[in-house]
Scaffold this motif. Structure first.
Motif, PDB file in Angstrom:
ATOM      1  N   ILE A  70      36.495  38.809  33.454  1.00  0.00           N
ATOM      2  CA  ILE A  70      36.922  38.867  32.059  1.00  0.00           C
ATOM      3  C   ILE A  70      37.230  40.330  31.749  1.00  0.00           C
ATOM      4  CG2 ILE A  70      36.229  38.494  29.664  1.00  0.00           C
ATOM      5  CD1 ILE A  70      34.442  36.234  30.668  1.00  0.00           C
ATOM      6  N   THR A  71      38.398  40.611  31.192  1.00  0.00           N
ATOM      7  CA  THR A  71      38.880  41.984  31.049  1.00  0.00           C
ATOM      8  C   THR A  71      37.868  42.894  30.377  1.00  0.00           C
ATOM      9  OG1 THR A  71      41.101  41.072  30.841  1.00  0.00           O
ATOM     10  CG2 THR A  71      40.826  43.394  30.302  1.00  0.00           C
ATOM     11  N   LYS A  72      37.250  42.423  29.312  1.00  0.00           N
ATOM     12  CA  LYS A  72      36.328  43.276  28.557  1.00  0.00           C
ATOM     13  C   LYS A  72      35.055  43.599  29.332  1.00  0.00           C
ATOM     14  CE  LYS A  72      34.192  39.355  26.125  1.00  0.00           C
ATOM     15  NZ  LYS A  72      33.932  38.731  24.811  1.00  0.00           N
ATOM     16  N   GLU A  73      34.848  42.930  30.479  1.00  0.00           N
ATOM     17  CA  GLU A  73      33.644  43.170  31.265  1.00  0.00           C
ATOM     18  C   GLU A  73      33.862  44.179  32.392  1.00  0.00           C
ATOM     19  OE1 GLU A  73      32.545  39.262  32.560  1.00  0.00           O
ATOM     20  OE2 GLU A  73      31.566  38.763  30.663  1.00  0.00           O
ATOM     21  N   LEU A  74      35.055  44.725  32.504  1.00  0.00           N
ATOM     22  CA  LEU A  74      35.363  45.629  33.611  1.00  0.00           C
ATOM     23  C   LEU A  74      34.461  46.859  33.627  1.00  0.00           C
ATOM     24  CD1 LEU A  74      39.231  45.318  33.706  1.00  0.00           C
ATOM     25  CD2 LEU A  74      37.715  44.995  35.647  1.00  0.00           C
ATOM     26  N   ASN A  75      34.187  47.415  32.471  1.00  0.00           N
ATOM     27  CA  ASN A  75      33.303  48.583  32.418  1.00  0.00           C
ATOM     28  C   ASN A  75      31.898  48.240  32.892  1.00  0.00           C
ATOM     29  OD1 ASN A  75      35.174  50.505  31.485  1.00  0.00           O
ATOM     30  ND2 ASN A  75      34.943  49.816  29.370  1.00  0.00           N
ATOM     31  N   LEU A  76      31.431  47.046  32.553  1.00  0.00           N
ATOM     32  CA  LEU A  76      30.103  46.616  32.981  1.00  0.00           C
ATOM     33  C   LEU A  76      30.067  46.382  34.495  1.00  0.00           C
ATOM     34  CD1 LEU A  76      29.213  44.088  30.125  1.00  0.00           C
ATOM     35  CD2 LEU A  76      28.280  46.385  30.456  1.00  0.00           C
ATOM     36  N   ILE A  77      31.132  45.804  35.019  1.00  0.00           N
ATOM     37  CA  ILE A  77      31.215  45.570  36.463  1.00  0.00           C
ATOM     38  C   ILE A  77      31.156  46.895  37.213  1.00  0.00           C
ATOM     39  CG2 ILE A  77      32.849  44.869  38.280  1.00  0.00           C
ATOM     40  CD1 ILE A  77      33.547  42.485  36.384  1.00  0.00           C
ATOM     41  N   HIS A  78      31.864  47.885  36.678  1.00  0.00           N
ATOM     42  CA  HIS A  78      31.830  49.223  37.276  1.00  0.00           C
ATOM     43  C   HIS A  78      30.446  49.864  37.124  1.00  0.00           C
ATOM     44  CE1 HIS A  78      33.419  53.625  37.185  1.00  0.00           C
ATOM     45  NE2 HIS A  78      32.888  53.327  38.356  1.00  0.00           N
ATOM     46  N   LYS A  79      29.919  49.818  35.935  1.00  0.00           N
ATOM     47  CA  LYS A  79      28.633  50.461  35.644  1.00  0.00           C
ATOM     48  C   LYS A  79      27.504  49.919  36.519  1.00  0.00           C
ATOM     49  CE  LYS A  79      25.253  51.088  31.906  1.00  0.00           C
ATOM     50  NZ  LYS A  79      24.948  50.831  30.466  1.00  0.00           N
ATOM     51  N   TYR A  80      27.459  48.611  36.693  1.00  0.00           N
ATOM     52  CA  TYR A  80      26.346  47.986  37.403  1.00  0.00           C
ATOM     53  C   TYR A  80      26.660  47.678  38.880  1.00  0.00           C
ATOM     54  CZ  TYR A  80      23.960  47.504  32.932  1.00  0.00           C
ATOM     55  OH  TYR A  80      23.331  47.757  31.728  1.00  0.00           O
ATOM     56  N   ASN A  81      27.809  48.157  39.343  1.00  0.00           N
ATOM     57  CA  ASN A  81      28.174  47.990  40.753  1.00  0.00           C
ATOM     58  C   ASN A  81      28.140  46.515  41.167  1.00  0.00           C
ATOM     59  OD1 ASN A  81      28.874  48.671  43.386  1.00  0.00           O
ATOM     60  ND2 ASN A  81      26.762  49.080  44.007  1.00  0.00           N
ATOM     61  N   LEU A  82      28.891  45.711  40.439  1.00  0.00           N
ATOM     62  CA  LEU A  82      28.966  44.270  40.674  1.00  0.00           C
ATOM     63  C   LEU A  82      30.267  43.924  41.396  1.00  0.00           C
ATOM     64  CD1 LEU A  82      27.791  43.185  37.103  1.00  0.00           C
ATOM     65  CD2 LEU A  82      26.372  43.549  39.143  1.00  0.00           C
ATOM     66  N   ILE A  83      30.300  42.756  42.007  1.00  0.00           N
ATOM     67  CA  ILE A  83      31.470  42.339  42.784  1.00  0.00           C
ATOM     68  C   ILE A  83      32.070  41.086  42.150  1.00  0.00           C
ATOM     69  CG2 ILE A  83      32.340  41.698  45.063  1.00  0.00           C
ATOM     70  CD1 ILE A  83      29.709  43.017  46.176  1.00  0.00           C
ATOM     71  N   PRO A  84      33.163  41.227  41.425  1.00  0.00           N
ATOM     72  CA  PRO A  84      33.781  40.035  40.831  1.00  0.00           C
ATOM     73  C   PRO A  84      34.518  39.215  41.879  1.00  0.00           C
ATOM     74  CG  PRO A  84      35.131  41.965  40.390  1.00  0.00           C
ATOM     75  CD  PRO A  84      33.898  42.465  41.106  1.00  0.00           C
ATOM     76  N   VAL A  85      34.412  37.900  41.766  1.00  0.00           N
ATOM     77  CA  VAL A  85      35.188  36.993  42.616  1.00  0.00           C
ATOM     78  C   VAL A  85      36.506  36.742  41.888  1.00  0.00           C
ATOM     79  CG1 VAL A  85      35.285  34.719  43.684  1.00  0.00           C
ATOM     80  CG2 VAL A  85      33.112  35.977  43.613  1.00  0.00           C
ATOM     81  N   ILE A  86      37.569  37.293  42.421  1.00  0.00           N
ATOM     82  CA  ILE A  86      38.882  37.227  41.771  1.00  0.00           C
ATOM     83  C   ILE A  86      39.508  35.865  42.070  1.00  0.00           C
ATOM     84  CG2 ILE A  86      41.149  38.299  41.595  1.00  0.00           C
ATOM     85  CD1 ILE A  86      38.793  40.020  40.547  1.00  0.00           C
ATOM     86  N   ASN A  87      39.874  35.172  40.982  1.00  0.00           N
ATOM     87  CA  ASN A  87      40.319  33.779  41.101  1.00  0.00           C
ATOM     88  C   ASN A  87      41.803  33.557  40.811  1.00  0.00           C
ATOM     89  OD1 ASN A  87      37.812  32.324  41.732  1.00  0.00           O
ATOM     90  ND2 ASN A  87      37.107  33.079  39.756  1.00  0.00           N
ATOM     91  N   SER A  88      42.526  34.612  40.456  1.00  0.00           N
ATOM     92  CA  SER A  88      43.939  34.433  40.114  1.00  0.00           C
ATOM     93  C   SER A  88      44.668  35.765  40.234  1.00  0.00           C
ATOM     94  CB  SER A  88      44.087  33.903  38.683  1.00  0.00           C
ATOM     95  OG  SER A  88      43.648  34.886  37.752  1.00  0.00           O
ATOM     96  N   LEU A  89      45.979  35.698  40.272  1.00  0.00           N
ATOM     97  CA  LEU A  89      46.792  36.924  40.328  1.00  0.00           C
ATOM     98  C   LEU A  89      46.609  37.763  39.081  1.00  0.00           C
ATOM     99  CD1 LEU A  89      50.164  35.738  41.942  1.00  0.00           C
ATOM    100  CD2 LEU A  89      48.421  37.220  42.953  1.00  0.00           C
ATOM    101  N   SER A  90      46.479  37.118  37.925  1.00  0.00           N
ATOM    102  CA  SER A  90      46.311  37.879  36.683  1.00  0.00           C
ATOM    103  C   SER A  90      45.013  38.681  36.713  1.00  0.00           C
ATOM    104  CB  SER A  90      46.344  36.950  35.464  1.00  0.00           C
ATOM    105  OG  SER A  90      45.257  36.042  35.493  1.00  0.00           O
ATOM    106  N   GLN A  91      43.948  38.084  37.243  1.00  0.00           N
ATOM    107  CA  GLN A  91      42.693  38.816  37.377  1.00  0.00           C
ATOM    108  C   GLN A  91      42.831  39.976  38.362  1.00  0.00           C
ATOM    109  OE1 GLN A  91      39.430  36.209  38.346  1.00  0.00           O
ATOM    110  NE2 GLN A  91      39.623  35.016  36.455  1.00  0.00           N
ATOM    111  N   LEU A  92      43.532  39.743  39.444  1.00  0.00           N
ATOM    112  CA  LEU A  92      43.740  40.792  40.439  1.00  0.00           C
ATOM    113  C   LEU A  92      44.512  41.966  39.835  1.00  0.00           C
ATOM    114  CD1 LEU A  92      43.530  41.836  43.342  1.00  0.00           C
ATOM    115  CD2 LEU A  92      45.604  40.524  43.872  1.00  0.00           C
ATOM    116  N   LYS A  93      45.550  41.657  39.076  1.00  0.00           N
ATOM    117  CA  LYS A  93      46.355  42.719  38.454  1.00  0.00           C
ATOM    118  C   LYS A  93      45.535  43.523  37.457  1.00  0.00           C
ATOM    119  CE  LYS A  93      50.702  40.226  39.103  1.00  0.00           C
ATOM    120  NZ  LYS A  93      51.759  39.396  38.466  1.00  0.00           N
ATOM    121  N   LYS A  94      44.652  42.847  36.732  1.00  0.00           N
ATOM    122  CA  LYS A  94      43.816  43.543  35.747  1.00  0.00           C
ATOM    123  C   LYS A  94      42.855  44.514  36.412  1.00  0.00           C
ATOM    124  CE  LYS A  94      44.000  39.869  32.277  1.00  0.00           C
ATOM    125  NZ  LYS A  94      43.299  38.703  31.681  1.00  0.00           N
TER     126      LYS A  94
END
Length: 367
Positions: free
Chosen positions: A89-113
Motif C-alpha cells: 500500500i503506497t502510504k506504507e512505503l515509509n514504514l516498510i523502509h523504516k522497519y526493514n520489511l519485505i513486501p510481496v509485490i503482486n502487480s505491476l502497479s505495486q512494482l512501479k510504486k
C-alpha cells in the motif's frame, strides 16, 4: 490480556510447535529454508510467544498478511526476515523502509510504486515477486507476468528480488492435476530469476514431495497441528487444548427444557452443568446437542443450544461426591483434536483455530 475469563483455558504447547517445525525441516532437507507463516497472530495463538520460540530453534524467515502484523514482528525481533503477503500500500512505503520489511509485490502497479520510491530515496529495498499460477487471487496475472519478464531490466532497476513465489490452489488434494500444472508454470517463470530464492509450497504443498519444495517452503497450519490435506494421516503434534471449569450446576426434572429454542427436553431428573464459553469464543453453534467433552476420560454430552457465552452439559452420570466445580473439563485436546472437531461440522482446522476467542486465558507450555 484484558477481558480474559478465569474459568476457561487455552493451553498452547510451544514445544509441540517446535517439534512440528523440525518435522518439516527433516521432510524438506537441509538445503531448503523453512519459513513460518504467522499471520493472524500466529493463527490466533500469539506471535509474542511463538515467534521467539521458533527463532530459538533457527527459524529466520516469517510470513504475515499485513504491514501492521509485520511491524509487530519486527518489534519482537530485529534480525528476522519478514514478508508481507498482502502486498504494497503506497502510504506504507515509509514504514516498510523504516522497519526493514519485505513486501510481496503482486502487480505491476505495486512494482512501479516501490521502484519510484527507491529512486526518490536513493535506496535499495528487498522485495518478493508473487506470480499467480492458478489461484486468481493475488500476484502478477498472465499478461503482467509476460510484460515483466520481457521488460525485466527496465521495470526492475532498484529492487533486490530476494524471493520469487507462487501459491498452490489445490495442494490439499494430492491427486489434483492442477498441482503439476502450477509447478510447471512456476518452474518456467522462476527460470528468469536465477539469483532469487524460489517458493511454491505451503503446508499442503510440502506433502506433495521434493519437486515442490524448491528453495523455501511456507508452512502455516502444520506448525499448529492442523491437517492440510484430504485424508491426511497424523504427521504433526497437537498444539492446543481447550479446557473450562463449571460456573454453575443445577438439577432439572422430566419435561424441563434447556437453552434457546428448547432444543433439549429432559426425559428424567438430570444434573446439568454450565460452562462459560460459547459461539462468541469460537465454539460453533453446530456443536449444539452434537458434541462430547471429557472429564477424567469420561465423555459428557453437550445438551441444548450453544449460546453466545454459555454451553450446557449433562453431568448426571458423574460421581456425585466429586467436587466438579474445581475440575477442568476438556473441550479440545488429544481425544478431540482441531482436525476431528472440524470434520464434525464440515469445516477446516484453520477455521477452528483462528476463531478461538480472546477471552480464553492462554497458558503457554514450553517444557
Amino acid at each position: 490480556m484484558n477481558n480474559v475469563d478465569k474459568n476457561t483455558f487455552l493451553n498452547i504447547n510451544l514445544k509441540s510447535i517446535s517439534k512440528n517445525y523440525k518435522i518439516i525441516e527433516n521432510k524438506v532437507g537441509k538445503n531448503c529454508i523453512v519459513a513460518a507463516t504467522v499471520k493472524a497472530n500466529a493463527y490466533g495463538l500469539g506471535v509474542k510467544k511463538i515467534v521467539p520460540s521458533l527463532t530459538r530453534i533457527g527459524c529466520k524467515f516469517f510470513f504475515v498478511a499485513t504491514t501492521n502484523e509485520a511491524i509487530q514482528l519486527r518489534k519482537i525481533n530485529k534480525k528476522i526476515k519478514i514478508f508481507i503477503l498482502n502486498g504494497l500500500i503506497t502510504k506504507e512505503l515509509n514504514l516498510i523502509h523504516k522497519y526493514n520489511l519485505i513486501p510481496v509485490i503482486n502487480s505491476l502497479s505495486q512494482l512501479k510504486k516501490i521502484e519510484h520510491y527507491q529512486k526518490q530515496k536513493k535506496i535499495t529495498l528487498n522485495i518478493s515477486l508473487h506470480f499467480d499460477t492458478g489461484m486468481s487471487r493475488l500476484g502478477f496475472d498472465k499478461n503482467e507476468t509476460k510484460e515483466l519478464i520481457n521488460n525485466k531490466s527496465r521495470l526492475i532497476q532498484k529492487s533486490k528480488i530476494l524471493l520469487v513465489m507462487s501459491h498452490l490452489s489445490c495442494a490439499d488434494n494430492s491427486n489434483s492435476k492442477l498441482n503439476k500444472i502450477q509447478l510447471n508454470q512456476f518452474n518456467s517463470i522462476r527460470s528468469f530469476f536465477p539469483k532469487s530464492l524460489h517458493s511454491l509450497a505451503n503446508s499442503a504443498g510440502i506433502l506433495l514431495g521434493k519437486k515442490y519444495h524448491l528453495d523455501m517452503v511456507r508452512p502455516g497450519i502444520s506448525l499448529y497441528g492442523g491437517h492440510c490435506q484430504m485424508n491426511e494421516k497424523k504427521i504433526y503434534n497437537d498444539v492446543i487444548s481447550l479446557k473450562a471449569k463449571l460456573i454453575q450446576i443445577r438439577e432439572i426434572y422430566k419435561g424441563d427444557t434447556i437453552g434457546y429454542g428448547a432444543t433439549y427436553k429432559a426425559k428424567k431428573r438430570m444434573k446439568v452443568g454450565t460452562l462459560g464459553f460459547g459461539y462468541a469464543d469460537g465454539f460453533n453453534r453446530l456443536f449444539s446437542n452434537n458434541y462430547k467433552i471429557l472429564l477424567n476420560k469420561k465423555r459428557i454430552d453437550i445438551i441444548g443450544r450453544v449460546s453466545m457465552d454459555l454451553t450446557t452439559v449433562d453431568l448426571t452420570n458423574l460421581n456425585s461426591k466429586e467436587d466438579l466445580m474445581n475440575k477442568e473439563f476438556e473441550i479440545i485436546g488429544s481425544q478431540f483434536s482441531i482436525n476431528y472437531i472440524a470434520s464434525l461440522i464440515n469445516t477446516v482446522p484453520y477455521e477452528i483455530l483462528t476463531n478461538l476467542g480472546k477471552r480464553y486465558q492462554r497458558r503457554y507450555i514450553s517444557i
